[in-house]
Enzyme design. Structure first.
Site, PDB file in Angstrom:
ATOM      1  N   ARG A  24       0.729  -1.201  -0.013  1.00 26.92           N
ATOM      2  CA  ARG A  24      -0.219   0.040   0.105  1.00 26.92           C
ATOM      3  C   ARG A  24       0.812   1.329   0.073  1.00 26.92           C
ATOM      4  O   ARG A  24       1.866   1.169   0.225  1.00 26.92           O
ATOM      5  CB  ARG A  24      -0.963  -0.087   1.078  1.00 26.92           C
ATOM      6  CG  ARG A  24      -2.092  -1.227   1.242  1.00 26.92           C
ATOM      7  CD  ARG A  24      -2.434  -1.135   2.689  1.00 26.92           C
ATOM      8  NE  ARG A  24      -3.278  -0.025   2.957  1.00 26.92           N
ATOM      9  CZ  ARG A  24      -3.736   0.398   4.332  1.00 26.92           C
ATOM     10  NH1 ARG A  24      -3.298  -0.411   5.188  1.00 26.92           N
ATOM     11  NH2 ARG A  24      -4.289   1.481   4.550  1.00 26.92           N
TER      12      ARG A  24
ATOM     13  N   LYS B 112      -2.842  -8.454  10.812  1.00 24.96           N
ATOM     14  CA  LYS B 112      -4.082  -8.290  11.411  1.00 24.96           C
ATOM     15  C   LYS B 112      -5.297  -8.063  10.427  1.00 24.96           C
ATOM     16  O   LYS B 112      -6.184  -8.065  10.628  1.00 24.96           O
ATOM     17  CB  LYS B 112      -4.182  -7.118  12.467  1.00 24.96           C
ATOM     18  CG  LYS B 112      -4.224  -5.799  12.051  1.00 24.96           C
ATOM     19  CD  LYS B 112      -4.275  -4.838  13.133  1.00 24.96           C
ATOM     20  CE  LYS B 112      -4.193  -3.348  12.834  1.00 24.96           C
ATOM     21  NZ  LYS B 112      -4.153  -2.469  13.995  1.00 24.96           N
ATOM     22  N   ASP B 113      -4.895  -7.386   9.064  1.00 24.46           N
ATOM     23  CA  ASP B 113      -5.785  -7.314   8.020  1.00 24.46           C
ATOM     24  C   ASP B 113      -6.085  -8.404   7.198  1.00 24.46           C
ATOM     25  O   ASP B 113      -6.819  -8.246   6.376  1.00 24.46           O
ATOM     26  CB  ASP B 113      -5.051  -6.215   7.336  1.00 24.46           C
ATOM     27  CG  ASP B 113      -4.926  -4.714   7.752  1.00 24.46           C
ATOM     28  OD1 ASP B 113      -5.867  -4.491   8.693  1.00 24.46           O
ATOM     29  OD2 ASP B 113      -4.239  -3.837   7.114  1.00 24.46           O
TER      30      ASP B 113
ATOM     31  N   THR C 227     -11.284   6.288  17.598  1.00 22.28           N
ATOM     32  CA  THR C 227     -11.013   4.858  17.238  1.00 22.28           C
ATOM     33  C   THR C 227     -11.690   4.300  16.421  1.00 22.28           C
ATOM     34  O   THR C 227     -13.303   4.393  16.420  1.00 22.28           O
ATOM     35  CB  THR C 227     -10.744   3.869  18.362  1.00 22.28           C
ATOM     36  OG1 THR C 227     -10.428   2.690  17.790  1.00 22.28           O
ATOM     37  CG2 THR C 227     -11.828   3.942  19.271  1.00 22.28           C
TER      38      THR C 227
ATOM     39  N   ARG D  42     -13.267  -3.516  18.271  1.00 23.44           N
ATOM     40  CA  ARG D  42     -12.837  -4.281  19.297  1.00 23.44           C
ATOM     41  C   ARG D  42     -11.979  -3.171  20.322  1.00 23.44           C
ATOM     42  O   ARG D  42     -12.441  -3.227  21.689  1.00 23.44           O
ATOM     43  CB  ARG D  42     -11.465  -4.854  18.840  1.00 23.44           C
ATOM     44  CG  ARG D  42     -10.583  -5.282  19.819  1.00 23.44           C
ATOM     45  CD  ARG D  42      -9.165  -6.049  19.107  1.00 23.44           C
ATOM     46  NE  ARG D  42      -8.589  -4.899  18.478  1.00 23.44           N
ATOM     47  CZ  ARG D  42      -7.620  -3.839  19.045  1.00 23.44           C
ATOM     48  NH1 ARG D  42      -7.541  -3.850  20.205  1.00 23.44           N
ATOM     49  NH2 ARG D  42      -7.133  -3.092  18.358  1.00 23.44           N
ATOM     50  N   ARG D  43     -11.590  -2.241  20.038  1.00 22.64           N
ATOM     51  CA  ARG D  43     -11.145  -0.884  20.893  1.00 22.64           C
ATOM     52  C   ARG D  43     -12.541  -0.350  21.463  1.00 22.64           C
ATOM     53  O   ARG D  43     -12.305   0.220  22.697  1.00 22.64           O
ATOM     54  CB  ARG D  43     -10.190  -0.077  20.108  1.00 22.64           C
ATOM     55  CG  ARG D  43      -8.929  -0.444  19.769  1.00 22.64           C
ATOM     56  CD  ARG D  43      -8.107   0.664  19.020  1.00 22.64           C
ATOM     57  NE  ARG D  43      -6.762   0.146  18.695  1.00 22.64           N
ATOM     58  CZ  ARG D  43      -6.227  -0.014  17.509  1.00 22.64           C
ATOM     59  NH1 ARG D  43      -6.890   0.994  16.524  1.00 22.64           N
ATOM     60  NH2 ARG D  43      -5.110  -0.360  17.245  1.00 22.64           N
TER      61      ARG D  43
ATOM     62  N   ARG E  33     -10.832   7.922  10.734  1.00 26.70           N
ATOM     63  CA  ARG E  33     -10.132   6.762   9.837  1.00 26.70           C
ATOM     64  C   ARG E  33      -8.872   7.782   9.533  1.00 26.70           C
ATOM     65  O   ARG E  33      -8.846   8.901   9.940  1.00 26.70           O
ATOM     66  CB  ARG E  33     -10.913   6.299   8.880  1.00 26.70           C
ATOM     67  CG  ARG E  33     -11.865   5.365   8.979  1.00 26.70           C
ATOM     68  CD  ARG E  33     -12.132   4.700   7.648  1.00 26.70           C
ATOM     69  NE  ARG E  33     -11.004   4.047   6.999  1.00 26.70           N
ATOM     70  CZ  ARG E  33     -10.903   3.850   5.809  1.00 26.70           C
ATOM     71  NH1 ARG E  33     -11.970   4.120   4.791  1.00 26.70           N
ATOM     72  NH2 ARG E  33      -9.889   3.463   5.145  1.00 26.70           N
ATOM     73  N   GLY E  34      -8.185   7.162   8.739  1.00 25.82           N
ATOM     74  CA  GLY E  34      -6.899   7.764   8.051  1.00 25.82           C
ATOM     75  C   GLY E  34      -5.733   7.218   8.527  1.00 25.82           C
ATOM     76  O   GLY E  34      -5.643   6.388   9.475  1.00 25.82           O
TER      77      GLY E  34
ATOM     78  N   VAL F 151      -1.488   7.753  10.417  1.00 23.22           N
ATOM     79  CA  VAL F 151      -1.063   8.072  11.538  1.00 23.22           C
ATOM     80  C   VAL F 151      -1.223   9.595  11.702  1.00 23.22           C
ATOM     81  O   VAL F 151      -1.597  10.002  12.805  1.00 23.22           O
ATOM     82  CB  VAL F 151       0.150   7.328  11.838  1.00 23.22           C
ATOM     83  CG1 VAL F 151       0.838   7.820  13.196  1.00 23.22           C
ATOM     84  CG2 VAL F 151       0.048   5.762  11.922  1.00 23.22           C
TER      85      VAL F 151
ATOM     86  N   THR G 289      -2.758  11.622  10.378  1.00 26.31           N
ATOM     87  CA  THR G 289      -4.254  12.258  10.209  1.00 26.31           C
ATOM     88  C   THR G 289      -4.844  12.131  11.559  1.00 26.31           C
ATOM     89  O   THR G 289      -5.243  13.045  11.988  1.00 26.31           O
ATOM     90  CB  THR G 289      -5.038  11.430   8.971  1.00 26.31           C
ATOM     91  OG1 THR G 289      -4.758  11.684   7.898  1.00 26.31           O
ATOM     92  CG2 THR G 289      -6.517  12.010   9.130  1.00 26.31           C
ATOM     93  N   ARG G 290      -4.561  10.966  12.201  1.00 25.64           N
ATOM     94  CA  ARG G 290      -5.290  10.666  13.394  1.00 25.64           C
ATOM     95  C   ARG G 290      -4.558  11.428  14.248  1.00 25.64           C
ATOM     96  O   ARG G 290      -5.503  12.034  15.323  1.00 25.64           O
ATOM     97  CB  ARG G 290      -5.183   9.294  13.866  1.00 25.64           C
ATOM     98  CG  ARG G 290      -5.894   8.324  12.673  1.00 25.64           C
ATOM     99  CD  ARG G 290      -5.803   6.812  13.166  1.00 25.64           C
ATOM    100  NE  ARG G 290      -6.271   6.079  12.100  1.00 25.64           N
ATOM    101  CZ  ARG G 290      -7.000   4.813  12.181  1.00 25.64           C
ATOM    102  NH1 ARG G 290      -7.146   4.237  13.252  1.00 25.64           N
ATOM    103  NH2 ARG G 290      -7.303   4.132  11.198  1.00 25.64           N
TER     104      ARG G 290
ATOM    105  N   CYS H 264     -11.875  -9.490  10.713  1.00 28.83           N
ATOM    106  CA  CYS H 264     -10.857  -8.644  11.358  1.00 28.83           C
ATOM    107  C   CYS H 264     -11.202  -7.221  11.990  1.00 28.83           C
ATOM    108  O   CYS H 264     -10.828  -6.529  12.729  1.00 28.83           O
ATOM    109  CB  CYS H 264      -9.840  -8.569  10.574  1.00 28.83           C
ATOM    110  SG  CYS H 264     -10.194  -7.644   8.979  1.00 28.83           S
TER     111      CYS H 264
END
Length: 305
Positions: A7, A77-78, A121, A125-126, A143-144, A146, A148-149, A236
């Site tokens: 990506r 994890k994806d 988040t 899960r979180r 979303r976005g 690192v 951006t967040r 996931c």
């Protein structure tokens, strides 16, 4: 030249670059990164609404099967838990710290945030596990990448965000975390902190990549977690956390795993732990999942839409 599909985000390129550098270091093979846009990158929908499973993976796998690239690097994890036809998981490199972290204003921890503080988040899960802590914070979808967040915290739009520590570590930004969350409170996603390197199953490169990059202990741990996830029939993006580790047992190293399945609002949960032989991660994952299913875990997990 080994073409490595990745990506295009900064984190994905960094992770793929680590794989490329290690492969060249061990084998001498030259590499190049090939940027692939995935559905998860171009869509603005929340991950759960997109279906979660595979949205960052399918385009990379398609490029691999077409022969446009020779390897594909993913955040493990994806990956969907179902094995893909014609593709081999050639290597699972050594895992980064799998825990979640908080990046909050004024250096605060999650527990120090005031009632009503906004915490960003996008992971069910979180959301479920933090809601279960009863801190009175307002959990907001975000979303976005690192930047951006974290930028939403720096600008004052949010009071905090929750991220994977592994991503910050690979970007050399761990110092920006104001708290590392204890897995006793918030278990990470199955496979979090690990990378997956895939090849075409019939490619001679599989053995080369495995020999250069695969870490058997990391592979055993993530296998437990992913088998558990598959047995629970949870994608996931489901509110399921799991973490397996290698620990010293009575007769040597063994696997120890903790897992939780929650209702989306965190009010109900099934939590279990188990240990088993290092040589049988699949069996440990299946047996723990069976215990959790017997306690009603499947009824808690919201179906993906």
């Amino acid at each position: 030249m080994v073409r490595i599909g990745t990506r295009a985000s900064t984190l994905a390129r960094t992770q793929s670059g680590l794989v490329a550098d290690r492969l060249t270091e061990v084998t001498g093979l030259p590499t190049e990164l090939v940027h692939i846009r995935t559905h998860g990158d171009v869509s603005t929908e929340p991950l759960a609404q997109m279906g979660g499973t595979g949205v960052f993976v399918s385009a990379l796998r398609d490029a691999l099967l077409r022969g446009d690239v020779d390897l594909a690097v993913h955040s493990l994890k994806d990956l969907p838990t179902a094995p893909p036809e014609g593709i081999a998981l050639a290597a699972v490199p050594p895992r980064e710290d799998p825990r979640d972290v908080v990046v909050a204003r004024d250096g605060l921890t999650l527990g120090e945030l005031p009632q009503g503080a906004t915490v960003g988040t996008g992971a069910p899960r979180r959301v479920a596990q933090i809601a279960a802590l009863g801190l009175g914070v307002d959990l907001v979808g975000v979303r976005g990448n690192v930047d951006t967040r974290i930028g939403k915290v720096r600008s004052g739009e949010l009071d905090a965000v929750v991220l994977a520590r592994a991503g910050l570590a690979r970007l050399d930004r761990v110092e920006e975390a104001t708290e590392v969350l204890d897995p006793i409170q918030v278990l990470p996603a199955p496979g979090q902190g690990a990378l997956a390197v895939e090849c075409r199953a019939d490619d001679d490169l599989v053995a080369t990549v495995a020999g250069a990059l695969d870490d058997p202990l990391t592979r055993a741990c993530v296998t437990v977690e992913r088998v558990l996830l598959a047995e629970l029939e949870a994608g996931c993006s489901a509110p399921v956390g799991a973490l397996a580790e290698v620990a010293m047992g009575d007769s040597g190293d063994e696997l120890w795993v903790r897992a939780v399945a929650l209702s989306p609002d965190g009010t109900l949960s099934v939590r279990r732990s188990a240990s088993g032989p290092l040589e049988d991660p699949e069996g440990l994952g299946r047996s723990l999942a069976a215990e959790m299913l017997a306690e009603g875990a499947a009824d808690l997990i919201a179906p993906e839409t």
